[in-house]
Design an enzyme around this catalytic site. Structure first.
Site: not given
Ligand code: GAR
Length: 202
Positions: A93, A14, A109, A95, A67, A111
């Site tokens: 997850r 998070g 989102n 969606l 789901r 990424h």
């Molecule tokens: C982050 O690097 C985010 O970009 C990635 O997961 C990590 C979460 O870190 N998200 C994905 O890969 C989604 N496809 P966080 O929980 O510390 O924010």
């Protein structure tokens, strides 16, 4: 100041959520975080939200038979909080189109790649394997296709000769936090201009 009501969905650490929560403490930031939802009750990020007195909810996917029923539970919680905008922040997850269609253009989102490069997982290793000189992150609108919706903002970092997936991930994560704060403000300001928040429509 009228604010757009946002919920953040997380699965773990998070840190992006934390960046958004801290940004939203500024009275001039156009977002109010009204709910943090996790699909895991042990997600570390929930503690920070609680610490900032933001309502949290764990909707554990393993407790639902499919789901759709899991997403329906989340959808109900979002509607109950009058949410305008959903921010996925490390929500691991996919969606379903059924859920996404209920929130058209209202799910963001972050990424960790320069989309359309490297949708899905292991983005840092894939960038290294491809010999990319630039890597980075993207904030995009979520559509029914995985990591494929229109980009709101993108930011690059240089890949260094001695980078491994861990060092690269750490540098990208740093810029993720700032990029998400900026992108969310842009989207929210746009919604305010268009009178497109529940509170604003009343
Ligand atoms: C982050 O690097 C985010 O970009 C990635 O997961 C990590 C979460 O870190 N998200 C994905 O890969 C989604 N496809 P966080 O929980 O510390 O924010």
């Amino acid at each position: 100041m009228k604010k757009i009501r946002a919920a953040i969905l997380i699965s773990g650490r998070g840190s992006n959520m934390k960046a958004l929560v801290e940004a939203a403490r500024d009275p001039d930031y156009p977002i109010e975080i009204v709910l943090v939802v996790s699909n895991r009750e042990d997600a570390a990020g929930l503690d920070h939200a609680k610490h900032r007195n933001i309502p949290t909810l764990a909707v554990e996917n393993r407790r639902y038979c499919d789901r759709e029923s899991h997403e329906n539970a989340i959808h109900t919680a979002l509607v109950a909080r009058d949410v305008d905008l959903i921010c996925l922040a490390g929500y691991m997850r996919i969606l379903t189109p059924g859920f996404v269609d209920k929130w058209p253009g209202r799910i963001l989102n972050i990424h960790p790649s320069l989309l359309p490069k490297y949708p899905g997982l292991n983005t840092h290793q894939r960038a290294l394997d491809a010999g990319d000189k630039k890597h980075g992150c993207t904030v995009h609108i979520v559509t029914g296709d995985l990591d494929a919706g229109p980009a709101v903002l993108q930011k690059k970092v240089a890949v260094l000769d001695n980078d491994n997936a861990k060092s690269l991930a750490a540098r990208v994560l740093e810029i993720e936090h700032r990029l998400y704060v900026r992108a969310l403000a842009m989207v929210a300001n746009d919604m305010v201009l268009q009178g497109d928040g529940r509170e604003l429509r009343q």
